[in-house]
Motif scaffolding. Structure first.
Motif, PDB file in Angstrom:
ATOM      1  N   VAL A 428      26.317 -13.872  31.504  1.00 33.22           N
ATOM      2  CA  VAL A 428      26.201 -12.908  32.584  1.00 33.22           C
ATOM      3  C   VAL A 428      27.545 -12.852  33.302  1.00 33.22           C
ATOM      4  O   VAL A 428      28.002 -13.871  33.831  1.00 33.22           O
ATOM      5  CB  VAL A 428      25.092 -13.320  33.578  1.00 33.22           C
ATOM      6  N   ASP A 429      28.172 -11.697  33.306  1.00 33.04           N
ATOM      7  CA  ASP A 429      29.485 -11.623  33.950  1.00 33.04           C
ATOM      8  C   ASP A 429      29.345 -11.474  35.461  1.00 33.04           C
ATOM      9  O   ASP A 429      28.236 -11.488  36.014  1.00 33.04           O
ATOM     10  CB  ASP A 429      30.342 -10.509  33.331  1.00 33.04           C
ATOM     11  N   ASP A 431      29.490  -9.079  37.411  1.00 35.17           N
ATOM     12  CA  ASP A 431      28.735  -7.923  37.895  1.00 35.17           C
ATOM     13  C   ASP A 431      27.284  -7.926  37.434  1.00 35.17           C
ATOM     14  O   ASP A 431      26.553  -6.951  37.670  1.00 35.17           O
ATOM     15  CB  ASP A 431      29.421  -6.633  37.426  1.00 35.17           C
ATOM     16  N   ASN A 433      26.362  -8.009  34.258  1.00 35.34           N
ATOM     17  CA  ASN A 433      26.239  -7.441  32.920  1.00 35.34           C
ATOM     18  C   ASN A 433      26.033  -8.550  31.898  1.00 35.34           C
ATOM     19  O   ASN A 433      26.608  -9.639  32.010  1.00 35.34           O
ATOM     20  CB  ASN A 433      27.503  -6.654  32.553  1.00 35.34           C
ATOM     21  N   VAL A 435      27.039  -9.739  28.540  1.00 43.54           N
ATOM     22  CA  VAL A 435      28.242  -9.393  27.777  1.00 43.54           C
ATOM     23  C   VAL A 435      28.351 -10.224  26.502  1.00 43.54           C
ATOM     24  O   VAL A 435      27.677 -11.227  26.325  1.00 43.54           O
ATOM     25  CB  VAL A 435      29.508  -9.604  28.639  1.00 43.54           C
ATOM     26  N   ASP A 439      24.275  -4.659  22.395  1.00 45.01           N
ATOM     27  CA  ASP A 439      22.910  -4.328  22.783  1.00 45.01           C
ATOM     28  C   ASP A 439      21.988  -4.169  21.570  1.00 45.01           C
ATOM     29  O   ASP A 439      20.808  -4.537  21.629  1.00 45.01           O
ATOM     30  CB  ASP A 439      22.888  -3.031  23.605  1.00 45.01           C
ATOM     31  N   ARG A 466      24.558 -10.122  41.445  1.00 47.85           N
ATOM     32  CA  ARG A 466      24.859 -10.443  40.049  1.00 47.85           C
ATOM     33  C   ARG A 466      23.599 -10.894  39.318  1.00 47.85           C
ATOM     34  O   ARG A 466      23.304 -10.423  38.211  1.00 47.85           O
ATOM     35  CB  ARG A 466      25.919 -11.548  40.018  1.00 47.85           C
ATOM     36  N   ALA A 469      20.924  -8.078  38.960  1.00 53.64           N
ATOM     37  CA  ALA A 469      21.283  -7.149  37.885  1.00 53.64           C
ATOM     38  C   ALA A 469      20.958  -7.730  36.519  1.00 53.64           C
ATOM     39  O   ALA A 469      20.490  -7.022  35.611  1.00 53.64           O
ATOM     40  CB  ALA A 469      22.771  -6.805  37.973  1.00 53.64           C
ATOM     41  N   ALA A 470      21.168  -9.022  36.355  1.00 47.78           N
ATOM     42  CA  ALA A 470      20.907  -9.656  35.062  1.00 47.78           C
ATOM     43  C   ALA A 470      19.421  -9.646  34.722  1.00 47.78           C
ATOM     44  O   ALA A 470      19.033  -9.345  33.584  1.00 47.78           O
ATOM     45  CB  ALA A 470      21.438 -11.088  35.068  1.00 47.78           C
ATOM     46  N   HIS A 473      18.130  -6.340  33.363  1.00 49.09           N
ATOM     47  CA  HIS A 473      18.609  -5.844  32.077  1.00 49.09           C
ATOM     48  C   HIS A 473      17.432  -5.696  31.107  1.00 49.09           C
ATOM     49  O   HIS A 473      16.582  -6.579  30.998  1.00 49.09           O
ATOM     50  CB  HIS A 473      19.643  -6.814  31.513  1.00 49.09           C
TER      51      HIS A 473
END
Length: 583
Positions: A428-429, A431, A433, A435, A439, A466, A469-470, A473
């Motif tokens: 998890v970066d 932001d 995301n 990564v 996908d 952060r 957001a993860a 996903h």
């Protein structure tokens, strides 16, 4: 208890000292050997007794390292390690607890400024001397200065996973004495708190002096601090052990009292006062007709003392599991018969976050699956690391690597009497995301664990966005070790646990209780917050070897500290229900 961990620590210290002096490949060699010694199923002292050749059979342990192991087990020291300590006389363990300070940094600061311990490091940072050393700067100096307090605090307590095996070993020893009727660990060890101070142990006996003397003669007692008829203290594996011997008829009251916590005991005492009673380490007493109830510890009519269950019952409470005794409403819940039916180790049906030698694990897919099958699991997930920052070495798997691993797992699925799931631990970066794994590959996997491995909030900033957001996903099933902490080594990221719990509940994403005793992440308080917000948690070992699967207990008891019931914990569910959740 074997000496494997003790020997591994000496090898790791040797590796750190070599790295600090910029020695080439040897540190990696010694660390690999240390890891394999720690995980080896046989006691290292038994292998030494069989001869050096038996020690050399451990993977990664050659003649040179084996000779050092034999030397340490037989003499208690390693001559070459002592030589390296003299060359670099630093408190390596304390200095490397500071975030951003590794062995090479220790070596540079010693050479340039003579830094040997945390006091020296703090003085150098506060005087602006570190920024003047080549390769350092003002930002590095500021970061070091800001993390020294955490390093000091971390050094005051030991990891539960280091202390609990010692406590269990001592209890087993005491139970084997003819003079002892019962023995139990107490204090923070019994409450499964993530760190402990001294190890508290309680024994029921009418021969306190003899029991205390026996403990001082125990093979694992390295030093006697004090010995007496009611209290004996020794040191074992660097940990202080305090043994209290009480009369058998008062064992239950003493166990309740010395288990704590302090705040729990205060609330329980106030609860007793409201009923005209008092509770202490000697029992529960009715003092409603006593003019001066403080005139003695045993004043009043004795209501209960022999068992903990009796103590709580005499106060109108159900027995409270030790993990809950932190003054978070458990006394009121016990009085109202409203305690949770906590998750148990035996109720866990599988592990959904583990690694193999395809990434940074020590064992093959087949070896890890065999270990899971041996434990009677219904299902088991292999989730090796994806590529990305924070992953050890260059061990992360690319999309094509994962598809290749997918084929290998498909080829062995039918060989095991459990449901085999294939997944990944993705990064998890900053932001939020997910990564480094495409996908389309994520969509093909059975399970996706997304974990923060880098950018872990050294600046103290809030990282809630952060993590939220993860969990949102579309392919993420589990948020792994959410705070990124390493207990006593790296502080947790700052985040809003309630908001994260609400987001995870809305997204249908499980929050991990990572059972590795260096993590225990989510911690108990955050588990309770997440569950109260409607989220599902999952207790995973993050195992990198079969022996690490045994750390499940630490995760389960951490979940229990968060009031988790089986319905709250994903991997207590049936295979069908887990697969439905992952869909």
């Amino acid at each position: 208890m074997s000496r494997n961990a003790e020997v591994a620590e000496r090898l790791e210290e040797y590796a750190d000292l070599l790295e600090a002096q910029d020695v080439g490949y040897k540190p990696t060699t010694y660390r690999r050997a240390a890891s394999n010694v720690r995980d080896h199923p046989d006691a290292i002292e038994d292998l030494v007794a069989d001869g050096q050749d038996a020690v050399e059979e451990i993977d990664g342990v050659g003649e040179a390292i084996a000779s050092k192991i034999v030397e340490y087990v037989e003499t208690g020291s390693i001559a070459e390690l002592e030589d390296e300590r003299e060359k670099l006389p630093v408190d390596m363990a304390a200095l490397t607890r500071v975030e951003g300070v590794g062995p090479k940094t220790v070596g540079k600061l010693y050479d340039a400024l003579g830094v040997q311990d945390l006091d020296d490091l703090q003085e150098a940072a506060e005087n602006g001397e570190i920024r003047e050393v080549e390769g350092f700067g003002a930002k590095t100096e500021e970061n070091i200065r800001d993390h020294i307090a955490f390093a000091r605090q971390a050094g005051e307590r030991d990891l539960l996973g280091d202390g609990r095996p010692v406590a269990d070993d001592i209890v087993a020893f005491l139970e084997g004495l003819s003079d002892v009727e019962r023995a139990e660990a107490a204090g923070s060890t019994r409450r499964w708190r993530e760190t402990i101070g001294d190890i508290d142990v309680l024994a029921a006996s009418d021969a306190g002096e003899d029991v205390g003397e026996a403990l001082t003669e125990w093979a694992r007692a390295d030093e006697t601090i004090e010995v007496g008829p009611t209290k004996t203290s020794v040191r074992s594996d660097g940990l202080r052990v305090d043994l209290r011997v009480v009369t058998p008829s008062e064992f239950g009251a003493a166990l309740q009292y010395f288990t704590g916590s302090k705040d729990h005991n205060i609330t329980l005492r106030n609860h007793a006062i409201g009923q005209g009673k008092k509770v202490n380490e000697y029992g529960v007493f009715d003092i409603s007709d006593i003019d001066d109830p403080d005139s003695g510890q045993r004043v009043g009519d004795l209501l209960a003392s022999e068992t903990e269950e009796g103590v709580y019952d005499a106060l109108g409470c159900a027995w409270i599991p030790p993990e809950l005794r932190e003054d978070r409403g458990e006394v009121a819940a016990a009085a109202n018969d409203d305690l949770p039916d906590l998750v148990t180790e035996s109720g866990v049906r599988g592990d959904l976050h583990t690694h193999t030698d395809w990434s940074d694990g020590a064992n093959t897919i087949e070896e890890m699956l065999a270990a899971a099958e041996e434990r009677g699991y219904d299902y088991y997930a292999i989730t090796d690391h994806g590529e990305g920052p924070g992953v050890f070495g260059d061990s992360g798997l690319s999309g094509s690597d994962l598809r290749e691993q997918m084929d290998e797992i498909d080829g062995v699925r039918d060989d095991y009497d459990l449901t085999v799931l294939h997944g990944v631990e993705a990064n998890v970066d900053a932001d939020g995301n997910v990564v480094d794994v495409p996908d389309d590959v994520l969509a093909e996997l059975d399970i996706v664990v997304a974990s923060p491995h880098s950018g872990l909030g050294d600046d103290g900033g809030d990282r809630t966005d952060r993590l939220v957001a993860a969990v949102a996903h579309e392919h993420v099933d589990v948020l792994g070790h959410p705070s990124g902490r390493l207990i006593n080594d790296r502080p947790a990221m700052e985040y809003d646990a309630e908001r994260l719990g609400e987001a995870a509940a809305a997204a249908g994403t499980a929050l991990e209780v990572n059972a590795n005793y260096h993590r225990l992440d989510l911690p108990g308080s955050a588990v309770k917050t997440a569950i109260d917000a409607g989220a599902t948690v999952v207790v995973n070992t993050d195992a990198h070897s079969p022996s690490e699967l045994d750390q499940l207990a630490y995760g389960v008891h951490t979940a229990r500290r968060g009031w988790a019931e089986p319905a709250d914990v994903l991997n207590t569910w049936t295979t069908e229900d887990v697969l439905e959740f992952l869909e």
